[in-house]
Design a protein around this motif. Structure first.
Motif, PDB file in Angstrom:
ATOM      1  N   PRO A   1      58.161 -30.507 -32.409  1.00  0.00           N
ATOM      2  CA  PRO A   1      58.149 -31.948 -32.710  1.00  0.00           C
ATOM      3  C   PRO A   1      59.161 -32.719 -31.886  1.00  0.00           C
ATOM      4  O   PRO A   1      60.184 -33.203 -32.377  1.00  0.00           O
ATOM      5  N   PHE A   2      58.863 -32.848 -30.583  1.00  0.00           N
ATOM      6  CA  PHE A   2      59.764 -33.517 -29.639  1.00  0.00           C
ATOM      7  C   PHE A   2      59.084 -34.798 -29.155  1.00  0.00           C
ATOM      8  O   PHE A   2      57.958 -34.769 -28.651  1.00  0.00           O
ATOM      9  N   PRO A   3      59.727 -35.952 -29.292  1.00  0.00           N
ATOM     10  CA  PRO A   3      59.060 -37.229 -29.012  1.00  0.00           C
ATOM     11  C   PRO A   3      58.472 -37.378 -27.619  1.00  0.00           C
ATOM     12  O   PRO A   3      57.454 -38.059 -27.451  1.00  0.00           O
ATOM     13  N   PHE A   4      59.088 -36.786 -26.590  1.00  0.00           N
ATOM     14  CA  PHE A   4      58.588 -36.984 -25.223  1.00  0.00           C
ATOM     15  C   PHE A   4      57.166 -36.443 -25.047  1.00  0.00           C
ATOM     16  O   PHE A   4      56.452 -36.867 -24.136  1.00  0.00           O
ATOM     17  N   ILE A   5      56.737 -35.525 -25.899  1.00  0.00           N
ATOM     18  CA  ILE A   5      55.381 -34.992 -25.802  1.00  0.00           C
ATOM     19  C   ILE A   5      54.355 -36.094 -26.059  1.00  0.00           C
ATOM     20  O   ILE A   5      53.188 -35.984 -25.654  1.00  0.00           O
ATOM     21  N   VAL A   6      54.779 -37.176 -26.699  1.00  0.00           N
ATOM     22  CA  VAL A   6      53.878 -38.312 -26.915  1.00  0.00           C
ATOM     23  C   VAL A   6      53.462 -38.929 -25.580  1.00  0.00           C
ATOM     24  O   VAL A   6      52.346 -39.461 -25.462  1.00  0.00           O
ATOM     25  N   MET A   7      54.321 -38.846 -24.558  1.00  0.00           N
ATOM     26  CA  MET A   7      54.029 -39.502 -23.279  1.00  0.00           C
ATOM     27  C   MET A   7      52.776 -38.951 -22.596  1.00  0.00           C
ATOM     28  O   MET A   7      51.893 -39.743 -22.219  1.00  0.00           O
ATOM     29  N   PRO A   8      52.632 -37.628 -22.351  1.00  0.00           N
ATOM     30  CA  PRO A   8      51.383 -37.160 -21.728  1.00  0.00           C
ATOM     31  C   PRO A   8      50.157 -37.436 -22.587  1.00  0.00           C
ATOM     32  O   PRO A   8      49.057 -37.644 -22.050  1.00  0.00           O
ATOM     33  N   ILE A   9      50.318 -37.464 -23.920  1.00  0.00           N
ATOM     34  CA  ILE A   9      49.198 -37.814 -24.793  1.00  0.00           C
ATOM     35  C   ILE A   9      48.790 -39.265 -24.556  1.00  0.00           C
ATOM     36  O   ILE A   9      47.595 -39.582 -24.413  1.00  0.00           O
ATOM     37  N   ALA A  10      49.776 -40.168 -24.500  1.00  0.00           N
ATOM     38  CA  ALA A  10      49.482 -41.587 -24.299  1.00  0.00           C
ATOM     39  C   ALA A  10      48.849 -41.833 -22.930  1.00  0.00           C
ATOM     40  O   ALA A  10      47.917 -42.638 -22.802  1.00  0.00           O
ATOM     41  N   ILE A  11      49.324 -41.140 -21.902  1.00  0.00           N
ATOM     42  CA  ILE A  11      48.741 -41.306 -20.565  1.00  0.00           C
ATOM     43  C   ILE A  11      47.295 -40.825 -20.549  1.00  0.00           C
ATOM     44  O   ILE A  11      46.419 -41.470 -19.969  1.00  0.00           O
ATOM     45  N   ALA A  12      47.027 -39.686 -21.210  1.00  0.00           N
ATOM     46  CA  ALA A  12      45.652 -39.179 -21.278  1.00  0.00           C
ATOM     47  C   ALA A  12      44.749 -40.164 -22.012  1.00  0.00           C
ATOM     48  O   ALA A  12      43.596 -40.388 -21.614  1.00  0.00           O
ATOM     49  N   LEU A  13      45.250 -40.774 -23.077  1.00  0.00           N
ATOM     50  CA  LEU A  13      44.460 -41.769 -23.812  1.00  0.00           C
ATOM     51  C   LEU A  13      44.216 -43.006 -22.957  1.00  0.00           C
ATOM     52  O   LEU A  13      43.133 -43.608 -23.018  1.00  0.00           O
ATOM     53  N   TRP A  14      45.198 -43.391 -22.157  1.00  0.00           N
ATOM     54  CA  TRP A  14      45.031 -44.535 -21.259  1.00  0.00           C
ATOM     55  C   TRP A  14      43.942 -44.243 -20.230  1.00  0.00           C
ATOM     56  O   TRP A  14      43.049 -45.062 -19.996  1.00  0.00           O
ATOM     57  N   PHE A  15      43.997 -43.062 -19.613  1.00  0.00           N
ATOM     58  CA  PHE A  15      42.952 -42.668 -18.678  1.00  0.00           C
ATOM     59  C   PHE A  15      41.594 -42.639 -19.371  1.00  0.00           C
ATOM     60  O   PHE A  15      40.572 -43.056 -18.808  1.00  0.00           O
ATOM     61  N   MET A  16      41.578 -42.129 -20.609  1.00  0.00           N
ATOM     62  CA  MET A  16      40.320 -42.020 -21.343  1.00  0.00           C
ATOM     63  C   MET A  16      39.716 -43.397 -21.612  1.00  0.00           C
ATOM     64  O   MET A  16      38.492 -43.574 -21.543  1.00  0.00           O
ATOM     65  N   SER A  17      40.570 -44.379 -21.919  1.00  0.00           N
ATOM     66  CA  SER A  17      40.050 -45.727 -22.164  1.00  0.00           C
ATOM     67  C   SER A  17      39.361 -46.273 -20.925  1.00  0.00           C
ATOM     68  O   SER A  17      38.316 -46.934 -21.011  1.00  0.00           O
ATOM     69  N   MET A  18      39.927 -46.002 -19.763  1.00  0.00           N
ATOM     70  CA  MET A  18      39.311 -46.439 -18.509  1.00  0.00           C
ATOM     71  C   MET A  18      37.989 -45.718 -18.258  1.00  0.00           C
ATOM     72  O   MET A  18      36.973 -46.335 -17.906  1.00  0.00           O
ATOM     73  N   ASP A  19      38.007 -44.403 -18.440  1.00  0.00           N
ATOM     74  CA  ASP A  19      36.822 -43.609 -18.109  1.00  0.00           C
ATOM     75  C   ASP A  19      35.684 -43.852 -19.094  1.00  0.00           C
ATOM     76  O   ASP A  19      34.507 -43.796 -18.719  1.00  0.00           O
ATOM     77  N   LEU A  20      36.010 -44.112 -20.350  1.00  0.00           N
ATOM     78  CA  LEU A  20      34.960 -44.450 -21.317  1.00  0.00           C
ATOM     79  C   LEU A  20      34.295 -45.775 -20.951  1.00  0.00           C
ATOM     80  O   LEU A  20      33.083 -45.932 -21.111  1.00  0.00           O
ATOM     81  N   THR A  21      35.083 -46.713 -20.460  1.00  0.00           N
ATOM     82  CA  THR A  21      34.513 -47.995 -20.051  1.00  0.00           C
ATOM     83  C   THR A  21      33.606 -47.827 -18.848  1.00  0.00           C
ATOM     84  O   THR A  21      32.549 -48.464 -18.747  1.00  0.00           O
ATOM     85  N   GLU A  22      34.001 -46.965 -17.913  1.00  0.00           N
ATOM     86  CA  GLU A  22      33.131 -46.681 -16.764  1.00  0.00           C
ATOM     87  C   GLU A  22      31.831 -46.048 -17.225  1.00  0.00           C
ATOM     88  O   GLU A  22      30.767 -46.323 -16.674  1.00  0.00           O
ATOM     89  N   LEU A  23      31.915 -45.205 -18.262  1.00  0.00           N
ATOM     90  CA  LEU A  23      30.716 -44.574 -18.791  1.00  0.00           C
ATOM     91  C   LEU A  23      29.791 -45.607 -19.429  1.00  0.00           C
ATOM     92  O   LEU A  23      28.566 -45.525 -19.308  1.00  0.00           O
TER      93      LEU A  23
END
Length: 346
Positions: free
Chosen positions: A166-188
């Protein structure tokens, strides 16, 4: 005045007879558990984060084309070995009380997930892209719906890693992946007609959503998970907002007002990063006024200089009375909304 207790202070207390032998270690362990994220800002911590970012970059957007030529099987073995090694080392350090390097290694393991899934898809013949965007480097450059499996896998692995470490910095790669996902879902959804203007709006709305989610998380756990959520949300929101084209003076003034709002949020939540982004936005607007609107004015630089002095003065006053400032600002918010605000951090 905030008092900082070092392990040597506890050892001296034992030597002086204030604490019994063995109580110093027990007290130190208790204090670390109560305040796991309030470690002093040490050079070693900077080295930890810098090293983690170097690894993430090396195995991410800096991965060369030569790695794509070693074959999918070798790429799968290497990425899986890296993930396993970082996870085991991170967990071992975490259990030994070295939570910062251990948690960072866990975050590095999460960042390896896209490469692992990429290798699996290519090896099994499940790779959905056939338009020339077959290199792993393109994952960080182009919006494509074919990346969705990599992003979804990163989020799932990140959540599992958070349960383990339970280390807060692990939230960062999760948030970046979600950001990429929001873009790619819109392209879809929109197809190839998805342009840069739409991407900016999606980045803005996604960043706002992450900020609201971080606000909900803020203060609900002992660890400061909201910090990295706020940072990721601000990068997406402020980045999308700042890259938008505004041909009107009203639009540019609105941009400045939004950044002033970020400064107000910084006082409200006592989060310095909102102040940083808001100040950058206001400075950008003042720069526009200087070079475009008041280019021939002799008084404008003087006025801005006086404004800067006033801001410094306000900063001094705020530092002395920040509790009163934050409390006064919170009282102006409707009572029905105040329950959503986290407790103020020292």
């Amino acid at each position: 005045m905030r008092l900082t207790i070092q392990p040597t202070d506890l050892h001296k207390a034992v030597a002086a007879g204030v604490l019994a032998p063995g109580q110093d270690a027990a007290l130190l362990s208790f204090l670390q558990q109560q305040n796991p994220e309030r470690a002093s800002f040490q050079l070693a911590h900077i080295a930890y984060y810098f090293g983690a970012m170097l690894i993430i970059g090396a195995m991410g957007w800096l991965l060369t084309e030569a790695w794509m030529n070693i074959g999918e099987g070798a790429l799968l073995i290497i990425s899986a070995a890296y993930m396993l090694l970082f996870t085991l080392c991170g967990r071992s350090m975490w259990q030994r009380g070295q939570q910062i390097p251990g948690g960072l290694l866990g975050a590095v393991a999460v960042s390896m997930t896209p490469l692992l899934i990429f290798a699996v898809q290519r090896l099994m013949g499940w790779w959905p892209l056939d338009d020339g965007l077959g290199s792993y480097n393109d994952y960080y450059k182009y919006v494509q719906s074919g990346w969705l499996a990599m992003e979804l896998g990163t989020v799932m692995v990140g959540v599992l890693m958070l349960r383990m470490l339970p280390f807060p910095f692990i939230v960062m790669p999760i948030a970046i992946a979600l950001w990429f996902m929001s873009m790619d879902l819109t392209e879809l959804l929109f197809g190839s007609s998805f342009d840069w203007e739409q991407r900016r709006w999606i980045s803005l709305w996604f960043g706002l959503l992450v900020l609201l989610c971080s606000l909900w998380v803020d203060g609900r756990s002992q660890r400061d998970y909201a910090f990295w959520g706020y940072l990721a949300g601000l990068l997406a929101f402020w980045g999308g907002l700042s890259m938008m084209d505004s041909g009107s003076e009203l639009g540019k003034a609105l941009y400045c007002l939004i950044n002033l709002g970020l400064i107000a949020v910084a006082v409200l939540l006592r989060r310095a990063m909102f102040m940083v982004f808001g100040a950058l936005g206001v400075a950008s607007y003042l720069g526009y006024l200087s070079y475009e609107v008041f280019a021939d004015s002799l008084l404008f630089p003087v006025i801005v200089s006086l404004l800067g002095l006033a801001v410094i003065g306000l900063g001094i006053v705020y530092q002395r009375q920040r509790d009163a400032f934050s409390a006064k600002l919170r009282r102006k918010i409707p009572s029905s909304w105040q329950s959503f605000l986290p407790a103020l951090r020292r």
